[in-house]
Enzyme design. Structure first.
Site, PDB file in Angstrom:
ATOM      1  N   TYR A  63      26.541  47.980  33.255  1.00 37.97           N
ATOM      2  CA  TYR A  63      27.033  46.962  34.191  1.00 37.97           C
ATOM      3  C   TYR A  63      25.906  45.958  34.395  1.00 37.97           C
ATOM      4  O   TYR A  63      24.878  46.279  34.991  1.00 37.97           O
ATOM      5  CB  TYR A  63      27.436  47.578  35.536  1.00 37.97           C
ATOM      6  CG  TYR A  63      28.588  48.560  35.469  1.00 37.97           C
ATOM      7  CD1 TYR A  63      29.489  48.562  34.406  1.00 37.97           C
ATOM      8  CD2 TYR A  63      28.787  49.486  36.494  1.00 37.97           C
ATOM      9  CE1 TYR A  63      30.536  49.468  34.357  1.00 37.97           C
ATOM     10  CE2 TYR A  63      29.843  50.389  36.452  1.00 37.97           C
ATOM     11  CZ  TYR A  63      30.704  50.374  35.374  1.00 37.97           C
ATOM     12  OH  TYR A  63      31.746  51.273  35.334  1.00 37.97           O
ATOM     13  N   GLY A 217      41.897  47.271  39.690  1.00 36.79           N
ATOM     14  CA  GLY A 217      40.791  46.706  38.910  1.00 36.79           C
ATOM     15  C   GLY A 217      40.841  45.194  38.861  1.00 36.79           C
ATOM     16  O   GLY A 217      40.944  44.537  39.892  1.00 36.79           O
ATOM     17  N   PHE A 218      40.811  44.656  37.632  1.00 40.66           N
ATOM     18  CA  PHE A 218      40.754  43.192  37.475  1.00 40.66           C
ATOM     19  C   PHE A 218      42.090  42.531  37.836  1.00 40.66           C
ATOM     20  O   PHE A 218      42.146  41.316  38.008  1.00 40.66           O
ATOM     21  CB  PHE A 218      40.346  42.834  36.041  1.00 40.66           C
ATOM     22  CG  PHE A 218      38.953  43.305  35.699  1.00 40.66           C
ATOM     23  CD1 PHE A 218      37.841  42.704  36.276  1.00 40.66           C
ATOM     24  CD2 PHE A 218      38.745  44.373  34.836  1.00 40.66           C
ATOM     25  CE1 PHE A 218      36.551  43.134  35.987  1.00 40.66           C
ATOM     26  CE2 PHE A 218      37.461  44.813  34.533  1.00 40.66           C
ATOM     27  CZ  PHE A 218      36.366  44.195  35.108  1.00 40.66           C
ATOM     28  N   PRO A 220      44.404  43.278  40.795  1.00 43.88           N
ATOM     29  CA  PRO A 220      44.704  44.100  41.971  1.00 43.88           C
ATOM     30  C   PRO A 220      46.202  44.371  42.132  1.00 43.88           C
ATOM     31  O   PRO A 220      47.049  43.521  41.808  1.00 43.88           O
ATOM     32  CB  PRO A 220      44.149  43.259  43.126  1.00 43.88           C
ATOM     33  CG  PRO A 220      43.040  42.468  42.503  1.00 43.88           C
ATOM     34  CD  PRO A 220      43.479  42.178  41.089  1.00 43.88           C
TER      35      PRO A 220
HETATM   36  N1  LIG Z   1      34.851  54.679  33.430  1.00 48.56           N
HETATM   37  C1  LIG Z   1      35.295  53.463  33.216  1.00 48.56           C
HETATM   38  O1  LIG Z   1      35.648  53.097  32.100  1.00 48.56           O
HETATM   39  C2  LIG Z   1      35.388  52.507  34.370  1.00 48.56           C
HETATM   40  C3  LIG Z   1      36.114  51.306  34.207  1.00 48.56           C
HETATM   41  C4  LIG Z   1      36.206  50.467  35.294  1.00 48.56           C
HETATM   42  C5  LIG Z   1      35.613  50.802  36.505  1.00 48.56           C
HETATM   43  N2  LIG Z   1      34.912  51.967  36.642  1.00 48.56           N
HETATM   44  C6  LIG Z   1      34.315  52.376  37.928  1.00 48.56           C
HETATM   45  O2  LIG Z   1      35.352  52.417  38.877  1.00 48.56           O
HETATM   46  C7  LIG Z   1      35.000  51.652  40.031  1.00 48.56           C
HETATM   47  C8  LIG Z   1      36.260  51.071  40.649  1.00 48.56           C
HETATM   48  O3  LIG Z   1      36.922  50.208  39.747  1.00 48.56           O
HETATM   49  P1  LIG Z   1      36.915  48.617  39.885  1.00 48.56           P
HETATM   50  O4  LIG Z   1      35.871  48.187  40.859  1.00 48.56           O
HETATM   51  O5  LIG Z   1      36.884  48.062  38.517  1.00 48.56           O
HETATM   52  O6  LIG Z   1      38.362  48.312  40.411  1.00 48.56           O
HETATM   53  P2  LIG Z   1      39.107  48.550  41.807  1.00 48.56           P
HETATM   54  O7  LIG Z   1      38.279  49.365  42.720  1.00 48.56           O
HETATM   55  O8  LIG Z   1      40.479  48.986  41.477  1.00 48.56           O
HETATM   56  O9  LIG Z   1      39.262  47.075  42.352  1.00 48.56           O
HETATM   57  C9  LIG Z   1      38.203  46.212  42.553  1.00 48.56           C
HETATM   58  C10 LIG Z   1      38.800  44.838  42.872  1.00 48.56           C
HETATM   59  O10 LIG Z   1      39.500  44.917  44.100  1.00 48.56           O
HETATM   60  C11 LIG Z   1      38.948  43.997  45.039  1.00 48.56           C
HETATM   61  N3  LIG Z   1      38.926  44.674  46.354  1.00 48.56           N
HETATM   62  C12 LIG Z   1      38.211  45.776  46.696  1.00 48.56           C
HETATM   63  N4  LIG Z   1      38.480  46.123  47.957  1.00 48.56           N
HETATM   64  C13 LIG Z   1      39.390  45.239  48.420  1.00 48.56           C
HETATM   65  C14 LIG Z   1      40.059  45.060  49.651  1.00 48.56           C
HETATM   66  N5  LIG Z   1      39.843  45.895  50.665  1.00 48.56           N
HETATM   67  N6  LIG Z   1      40.934  44.023  49.775  1.00 48.56           N
HETATM   68  C15 LIG Z   1      41.155  43.188  48.759  1.00 48.56           C
HETATM   69  N7  LIG Z   1      40.556  43.281  47.556  1.00 48.56           N
HETATM   70  C16 LIG Z   1      39.674  44.311  47.393  1.00 48.56           C
HETATM   71  C17 LIG Z   1      37.563  43.665  44.539  1.00 48.56           C
HETATM   72  O11 LIG Z   1      37.206  42.348  44.893  1.00 48.56           O
HETATM   73  P3  LIG Z   1      36.030  42.054  45.969  1.00 48.56           P
HETATM   74  O12 LIG Z   1      34.748  42.264  45.239  1.00 48.56           O
HETATM   75  O13 LIG Z   1      36.288  40.628  46.348  1.00 48.56           O
HETATM   76  O14 LIG Z   1      36.232  42.988  47.105  1.00 48.56           O
HETATM   77  C18 LIG Z   1      37.755  43.782  43.026  1.00 48.56           C
HETATM   78  O15 LIG Z   1      38.293  42.572  42.507  1.00 48.56           O
HETATM   79  C19 LIG Z   1      34.036  50.598  39.479  1.00 48.56           C
HETATM   80  O16 LIG Z   1      33.252  50.030  40.501  1.00 48.56           O
HETATM   81  C20 LIG Z   1      33.265  51.415  38.462  1.00 48.56           C
HETATM   82  O17 LIG Z   1      32.209  52.097  39.106  1.00 48.56           O
HETATM   83  C21 LIG Z   1      34.811  52.828  35.587  1.00 48.56           C
END
Ligand SMILES: NC(=O)c1ccc[n+]([C@@H]2O[C@H](COP(=O)([O-])OP(=O)(O)OC[C@H]3O[C@@H](n4cnc5c(N)ncnc54)[C@H](OP(=O)(O)O)[C@@H]3O)[C@@H](O)[C@H]2O)c1
Length: 293
Positions: A63, A217-218, A220
């Protein structure tokens, strides 16, 4: 008792973590590439998470690359004794930000050392091997060779526990013959439920299931069913999506990602959100409408 504690705990490896954790991927720049627009804001999110009681942070050295781990170190080192940082290896970034497979023994070993250096640790708590056979989703194929490399790094004392990410049930079975697998991190949320049976199977075996993209994720999550339930409960749609995951199975650990302290607080507040039975029944309808939601 802090709010986060109300969501309960799970034993990950030999450490007990709160089921409400934090995913750090959103802290890097756009496209998870380069530095954040506002470094102080990123550091503030990490400090607020730990101050609120979060003791499970998910990250990777790819990342940024390197940047998210460096932010974690800057914000939180020396780490609290109870903090469990889970990282992942198996990919690297191209100069254009692309996500490339990095499965050779040299690349995997380098990735473990990069994580150790950038996080400022002598040993990594948990390392997930992230399958890159298909970057977009689980694809069948043996992970024996890269997993053997990771298991060897564990025997050398650089890694305490091993997990798998973006994997199929067959790959988990194969993995469990090679190493003790403590967690599986796959794409799963209210609208993406391919792993329903797998989650229940892992629960029986005491293995944590850590959904990535819990909020979509990307892209929502958007659904009129979700919005209606949220409105009725006086919560946000994102809070309902997280509360549903907490309720779904006891081995689910949440790592919602955010770059905003306000969103972090909103996400951690779900520990207090109880979904009534009729809301759960309504939410079950989302997957059926996922294509149009
Ligand atoms: N193993 C893998 O292949 C893999 C792939 C992807 C991700 N991950 C891990 O999984 C974690 C979670 O996934 P993710 O961050 O990609 O997706 P996510 O948690 O599903 O969603 C993140 C998105 O939601 C928004 N968001 C978060 N809280 C919110 C709220 N309360 N209200 C409105 N929007 C909100 C964020 O924007 P803002 O920043 O504006 O809040 C961001 O655009 C990652 O941080 C990473 O550590 C692992």
């Amino acid at each position: 008792m802090s709010t986060v504690n109300r969501a309960g705990t799970f034993v990950l490896g030999e450490r007990t973590v709160k089921r409400l954790g934090y995913g750090a991927m959103q802290l890097a720049g756009p496209g998870v590439f380069g530095p954040p627009g506002d470094t102080d804001a990123a550091l503030a999110v990490l400090r607020e998470a730990v101050a609120s009681g979060v003791n499970h942070i998910d990250t990777s050295d790819f990342y940024g690359p390197h940047i998210t781990n460096q932010l974690i170190r800057k914000a939180l080192h020396p780490y609290r004794d109870d903090l469990v940082i889970v990282t992942k290896i198996g990919a690297r970034r191209g100069s254009d930000g692309s996500w490339l497979k990095a499965f050779s023994p040299e690349e995997l070993t380098q990735a473990v050392h990069d994580n150790l250096r950038n996080l400022g640790l002598d040993v990594l708590d948990v390392v997930n091997l992230r399958s890159m056979l298909d970057v977009h989703g689980p694809a069948e194929g043996s992970l024996e060779a890269p997993l053997n490399v990771l298991a060897e790094l564990q025997r050398k004392g650089l890694v305490r526990h091993i997990g798998l990410s973006n994997v199929t049930p067959a790959q988990i079975e194969e993995g469990r013959r090679i190493a003790d697998i403590v967690c599986v991190q796959n794409h799963y949320n209210l609208a993406h439920r391919a792993d329903d049976a797998l989650i229940d199977d892992l629960a029986i075996n005491g293995i944590a299931y850590v959904p990535f993209f819990p909020l979509g994720g990307f892209s929502p999550l958007q659904s009129s069913i979700l919005s209606d339930v949220a409105q009725r409960l006086g919560a946000t749609a994102m809070q309902v999506a997280l509360a549903w995951l907490l309720r779904r199975a006891p081995n689910i650990l949440l790592i919602p990602g955010t770059s905003s302290v306000a969103h972090l607080r909103e996400n951690l507040a779900v520990a207090e959100l109880v979904l009534p039975e009729d809301a759960v029944v309504a939410l079950e309808g989302i997957e059926a409408h996922a294509d149009t939601a």
